[in-house]
Design a protein around this motif. Sequence first.
Motif, mmCIF file in Angstrom:
data_model
loop_
_atom_site.group_PDB
_atom_site.id
_atom_site.type_symbol
_atom_site.label_atom_id
_atom_site.label_comp_id
_atom_site.label_asym_id
_atom_site.label_seq_id
_atom_site.Cartn_x
_atom_site.Cartn_y
_atom_site.Cartn_z
ATOM 1 N N UNK A 131 0.829 -1.204 0.000
ATOM 2 C CA UNK A 131 0.000 0.000 0.000
ATOM 3 C C UNK A 131 0.863 1.253 0.000
ATOM 4 N N UNK A 132 1.941 1.239 0.809
ATOM 5 C CA UNK A 132 2.862 2.374 0.841
ATOM 6 C C UNK A 132 3.453 2.624 -0.543
ATOM 7 N N UNK A 133 3.905 1.571 -1.207
ATOM 8 C CA UNK A 133 4.519 1.715 -2.527
ATOM 9 C C UNK A 133 3.531 2.300 -3.527
ATOM 10 N N UNK A 134 2.281 1.870 -3.449
ATOM 11 C CA UNK A 134 1.249 2.379 -4.354
ATOM 12 C C UNK A 134 0.940 3.847 -4.065
ATOM 13 N N UNK A 135 0.758 4.171 -2.788
ATOM 14 C CA UNK A 135 0.339 5.529 -2.428
ATOM 15 C C UNK A 135 1.423 6.568 -2.647
ATOM 16 N N UNK A 136 2.680 6.157 -2.429
ATOM 17 C CA UNK A 136 3.771 7.131 -2.522
ATOM 18 C C UNK A 136 4.015 7.570 -3.970
ATOM 19 N N UNK A 137 3.471 6.809 -4.922
ATOM 20 C CA UNK A 137 3.619 7.148 -6.339
ATOM 21 C C UNK A 137 2.436 7.952 -6.882
ATOM 22 N N UNK A 138 1.455 8.243 -6.023
ATOM 23 C CA UNK A 138 0.254 8.962 -6.441
ATOM 24 C C UNK A 138 0.289 10.377 -5.880
ATOM 25 N N UNK A 139 0.554 11.392 -6.711
ATOM 26 C CA UNK A 139 0.642 12.775 -6.196
ATOM 27 C C UNK A 139 -0.625 13.241 -5.492
ATOM 28 N N UNK A 140 -1.773 12.690 -5.860
ATOM 29 C CA UNK A 140 -3.026 13.111 -5.227
ATOM 30 C C UNK A 140 -3.117 12.657 -3.775
ATOM 31 N N UNK A 141 -2.206 11.756 -3.364
ATOM 32 C CA UNK A 141 -2.221 11.242 -1.999
ATOM 33 C C UNK A 141 -1.075 11.794 -1.153
ATOM 34 N N UNK A 142 -0.446 12.869 -1.616
ATOM 35 C CA UNK A 142 0.672 13.445 -0.873
ATOM 36 C C UNK A 142 0.279 13.845 0.549
ATOM 37 N N UNK A 143 -1.000 14.151 0.757
ATOM 38 C CA UNK A 143 -1.451 14.562 2.087
ATOM 39 C C UNK A 143 -1.283 13.447 3.123
ATOM 40 N N UNK A 144 -1.217 12.182 2.648
ATOM 41 C CA UNK A 144 -1.044 11.069 3.578
ATOM 42 C C UNK A 144 0.339 11.067 4.227
ATOM 43 N N UNK A 145 1.278 11.804 3.642
ATOM 44 C CA UNK A 145 2.665 11.757 4.093
ATOM 45 C C UNK A 145 3.129 13.069 4.720
ATOM 46 N N UNK A 267 -13.722 -1.907 1.333
ATOM 47 C CA UNK A 267 -13.569 -0.932 0.244
ATOM 48 C C UNK A 267 -12.221 -0.225 0.310
ATOM 49 N N UNK A 268 -11.650 0.040 -0.849
ATOM 50 C CA UNK A 268 -10.319 0.625 -0.946
ATOM 51 C C UNK A 268 -10.214 1.942 -0.183
ATOM 52 N N UNK A 269 -11.292 2.745 -0.204
ATOM 53 C CA UNK A 269 -11.246 4.049 0.442
ATOM 54 C C UNK A 269 -11.154 3.961 1.962
ATOM 55 N N UNK A 270 -11.411 2.791 2.533
ATOM 56 C CA UNK A 270 -11.277 2.620 3.981
ATOM 57 C C UNK A 270 -9.844 2.313 4.410
ATOM 58 N N UNK A 271 -9.003 1.954 3.470
ATOM 59 C CA UNK A 271 -7.640 1.546 3.811
ATOM 60 C C UNK A 271 -6.743 2.776 3.886
#
Length: 381
Positions: A131-145, A267-271
């Motif tokens: 999940x980390x590898x997937x999210x870190x490559x998505x600029x729209x999810x930068x807020x998670x980091x 659902x993916x949005x819960x993860x």
Amino acid sequence: MLSPSFKVFSRPLADHEIHFVNQINNCFIQFALEVENPQELPSILEKIKNATAGLYIKSDGYRLYDNMKNQETVTVHHIPKEIQTLSDCCDWIYNTFTPSYDNSLASIAADERRIVVNSNHSISDGGYFATLLQNIQDPSLDHLFKNKAPMPRDLRSDLLKDEFDEFIRNKEHYMNNWPSFQRSDLTYLNTQEVVDLPDSYNLLPQRFRATIKCSELSPYIYNKETGKVKNMTDILWTGLCMAVNAKNGQFGPIGVGSCMDFRRLVPKERVDNSFGNAFTNFTICVQNANPRMTIGEICSTFRRNFNLIKANDWFYKEYLFPLEYKRENLAISHVSNVGPMKIKSPFKDFYLQCTTKEQGLRPYLQVTSYSKAKEETDMND
């Protein structure tokens, strides 16, 4: 004595989490990442520091606590130049910088192009890093980091409370549809030599690594037209059981321990970053297997039983009421398939593995697998 304010930042470890914290097992996940350009590394390093919850958590073996560290006080160790490969980075950080759990549950190191994380299995698993590898490559999810990761939450009483409560309310209905088998249906290695090691509590078992191009796999597994792998988990279950059968010198039984990532059931949005160690072990068998069955028939039977297990919430049962399958001086066949993991520029490569002490691993004949792909290159392994 802990101050009242400190106690707020704690929670009890679940039973399966405690298993990984104790010093006999000392079980950690290693994740290494390489970038194409050194200029890209600092920003990625900051994201991974924030996403690695174990850097900010410690334990007394029974509870998780905030260790009062922040991003500025976390030490980033330096990867020596003589460490050549990403798998070597993983071995190196476990052997050199595995922390005492009463201080921290993770460590991190880097050089100009590489980052490697060493995180206790009690609060992280393969799905955590996938999940980390997937999210870190998505600029729209930068807020998670932007901030350090929260303490991973408990599955039973928090993240999946509604699902577990629903299972408990209806367990009698589900029990009528559960597949029936006994521990004797599982494949154990029954010819292993019981060796007397000088210090089995402080030794690492020999690791066997293999990387295979997907294009080299059987057409039954890899479709060259679509470039996709299919039936891989079924093949791993079947292949491991039959390999152990061959070693044992007899056909059967055909049954394995395996893992299910609860992230795949919601659902993916819960993860989010609150999911740490979020899997359950389960067992699956081919009842009444016989030598006249083809490989395809065994795989299909495994898949039918898996679908039956999934449809009847067996995974929640296995988490709450796990089958006791350990046997003295016998190793159960066990498969953990993390699944597909993909990268793109600026990432060049990655590596994932799990390491534990020899004594803690004795009850298992463990196969861990995943695929990795990069569209801009021929990486599809």
